[in-house]
Write a protein that holds these residues in place. Structure first.
Motif, PDB file in Angstrom:
ATOM      1  N   LEU A 156       2.059   0.858  -7.774  1.00  0.00           N
ATOM      2  CA  LEU A 156       1.402   2.051  -7.238  1.00  0.00           C
ATOM      3  C   LEU A 156       1.512   2.085  -5.711  1.00  0.00           C
ATOM      4  O   LEU A 156       1.843   3.113  -5.125  1.00  0.00           O
ATOM      5  CB  LEU A 156      -0.069   2.081  -7.661  1.00  0.00           C
ATOM      6  CG  LEU A 156      -0.911   3.247  -7.139  1.00  0.00           C
ATOM      7  CD1 LEU A 156      -0.385   4.580  -7.648  1.00  0.00           C
ATOM      8  CD2 LEU A 156      -2.363   3.055  -7.523  1.00  0.00           C
ATOM      9  N   VAL A 157       1.250   0.950  -5.070  1.00  0.00           N
ATOM     10  CA  VAL A 157       1.352   0.879  -3.608  1.00  0.00           C
ATOM     11  C   VAL A 157       2.777   1.214  -3.172  1.00  0.00           C
ATOM     12  O   VAL A 157       2.986   1.980  -2.226  1.00  0.00           O
ATOM     13  CB  VAL A 157       0.925  -0.517  -3.095  1.00  0.00           C
ATOM     14  CG1 VAL A 157       1.299  -0.696  -1.632  1.00  0.00           C
ATOM     15  CG2 VAL A 157      -0.566  -0.724  -3.291  1.00  0.00           C
ATOM     16  N   SER A 158       3.777   0.671  -3.855  1.00  0.00           N
ATOM     17  CA  SER A 158       5.173   0.947  -3.501  1.00  0.00           C
ATOM     18  C   SER A 158       5.503   2.427  -3.661  1.00  0.00           C
ATOM     19  O   SER A 158       6.161   3.024  -2.797  1.00  0.00           O
ATOM     20  CB  SER A 158       6.113   0.117  -4.369  1.00  0.00           C
ATOM     21  OG  SER A 158       5.945  -1.245  -4.107  1.00  0.00           O
ATOM     22  N   ALA A 159       5.055   3.031  -4.749  1.00  0.00           N
ATOM     23  CA  ALA A 159       5.337   4.445  -4.998  1.00  0.00           C
ATOM     24  C   ALA A 159       4.660   5.336  -3.951  1.00  0.00           C
ATOM     25  O   ALA A 159       5.267   6.286  -3.447  1.00  0.00           O
ATOM     26  CB  ALA A 159       4.884   4.835  -6.403  1.00  0.00           C
ATOM     27  N   VAL A 160       3.413   5.029  -3.616  1.00  0.00           N
ATOM     28  CA  VAL A 160       2.696   5.822  -2.612  1.00  0.00           C
ATOM     29  C   VAL A 160       3.356   5.647  -1.244  1.00  0.00           C
ATOM     30  O   VAL A 160       3.521   6.616  -0.493  1.00  0.00           O
ATOM     31  CB  VAL A 160       1.200   5.429  -2.560  1.00  0.00           C
ATOM     32  CG1 VAL A 160       0.508   6.030  -1.351  1.00  0.00           C
ATOM     33  CG2 VAL A 160       0.499   5.864  -3.835  1.00  0.00           C
ATOM     34  N   SER A 169       4.079   2.620   5.575  1.00  0.00           N
ATOM     35  CA  SER A 169       4.459   1.233   5.277  1.00  0.00           C
ATOM     36  C   SER A 169       3.691   0.798   4.033  1.00  0.00           C
ATOM     37  O   SER A 169       2.663   1.385   3.681  1.00  0.00           O
ATOM     38  CB  SER A 169       4.110   0.326   6.455  1.00  0.00           C
ATOM     39  OG  SER A 169       2.706   0.199   6.589  1.00  0.00           O
ATOM     40  N   ARG A 170       4.190  -0.234   3.372  1.00  0.00           N
ATOM     41  CA  ARG A 170       3.494  -0.745   2.182  1.00  0.00           C
ATOM     42  C   ARG A 170       2.084  -1.207   2.549  1.00  0.00           C
ATOM     43  O   ARG A 170       1.149  -1.021   1.785  1.00  0.00           O
ATOM     44  CB  ARG A 170       4.274  -1.898   1.547  1.00  0.00           C
ATOM     45  CG  ARG A 170       5.432  -1.456   0.680  1.00  0.00           C
ATOM     46  CD  ARG A 170       6.137  -2.617  -0.016  1.00  0.00           C
ATOM     47  NE  ARG A 170       5.265  -3.626  -0.595  1.00  0.00           N
ATOM     48  CZ  ARG A 170       4.698  -3.548  -1.805  1.00  0.00           C
ATOM     49  NH1 ARG A 170       4.928  -2.506  -2.559  1.00  0.00           N
ATOM     50  NH2 ARG A 170       3.933  -4.516  -2.249  1.00  0.00           N
ATOM     51  N   GLN A 171       1.929  -1.797   3.730  1.00  0.00           N
ATOM     52  CA  GLN A 171       0.628  -2.283   4.169  1.00  0.00           C
ATOM     53  C   GLN A 171      -0.347  -1.120   4.361  1.00  0.00           C
ATOM     54  O   GLN A 171      -1.498  -1.191   3.926  1.00  0.00           O
ATOM     55  CB  GLN A 171       0.762  -3.078   5.456  1.00  0.00           C
ATOM     56  CG  GLN A 171      -0.537  -3.714   5.906  1.00  0.00           C
ATOM     57  CD  GLN A 171      -0.355  -4.589   7.126  1.00  0.00           C
ATOM     58  OE1 GLN A 171       0.738  -4.693   7.662  1.00  0.00           O
ATOM     59  NE2 GLN A 171      -1.426  -5.218   7.572  1.00  0.00           N
ATOM     60  N   ASP A 172       0.111  -0.039   5.003  1.00  0.00           N
ATOM     61  CA  ASP A 172      -0.746   1.130   5.213  1.00  0.00           C
ATOM     62  C   ASP A 172      -1.104   1.793   3.884  1.00  0.00           C
ATOM     63  O   ASP A 172      -2.246   2.212   3.679  1.00  0.00           O
ATOM     64  CB  ASP A 172      -0.071   2.141   6.137  1.00  0.00           C
ATOM     65  CG  ASP A 172       0.014   1.668   7.581  1.00  0.00           C
ATOM     66  OD1 ASP A 172      -0.720   0.718   7.928  1.00  0.00           O
ATOM     67  OD2 ASP A 172       0.813   2.241   8.339  1.00  0.00           O
ATOM     68  N   ALA A 173      -0.138   1.918   2.998  1.00  0.00           N
ATOM     69  CA  ALA A 173      -0.395   2.514   1.687  1.00  0.00           C
ATOM     70  C   ALA A 173      -1.384   1.653   0.904  1.00  0.00           C
ATOM     71  O   ALA A 173      -2.296   2.173   0.249  1.00  0.00           O
ATOM     72  CB  ALA A 173       0.900   2.675   0.911  1.00  0.00           C
ATOM     73  N   GLY A 174      -1.222   0.342   0.963  1.00  0.00           N
ATOM     74  CA  GLY A 174      -2.143  -0.565   0.274  1.00  0.00           C
ATOM     75  C   GLY A 174      -3.552  -0.450   0.816  1.00  0.00           C
ATOM     76  O   GLY A 174      -4.527  -0.435   0.051  1.00  0.00           O
TER      77      GLY A 174
END
Length: 93
Positions: free
Chosen positions: A6-10, A17-22
């Motif tokens: 989910l984090v990768s898709a968002v 970035s993956r960190q910001d999305a997470g």
């Protein structure tokens, strides 16, 4: 789909970035959990409604011994999908 997927898709869709999305997803889940624990509903038009319902105390049976067991009253989270979500899931059927 798990949380990492989910984090990768968002991150990909929003160009974050993956960190910001997470962090955004974690914040969303935290706010939703806090709101539901207060008894508030979360209405997302087109997606659905998260709410809390009360389940009354009841009696049950232990399947291995057959003994009667008291099941305490509790609050449980519920999700009711919106029309747009239902339509998108059933598209092409």
């Amino acid at each position: 789909m798990n949380k990492n997927e989910l984090v990768s898709a968002v991150a990909e869709k929003s160009e974050l970035s993956r960190q910001d999305a997470g962090s955004a997803i974690d914040a969303l889940f935290e706010v939703m959990q806090e709101s539901l624990s207060k008894g508030d509903d979360i209405r997302l038009v087109g997606f659905g409604t998260f709410s809390v319902s009360h389940r009354a105390a009841s009696k049950g049976r232990n399947p291995s011994t057959g003994a009667e067991v008291d099941i305490p009253a509790r609050n449980v989270p519920r999700f009711t999908p919106g029309k747009a979500l239902k339509d998108s899931v059933n598209k092409g059927k």
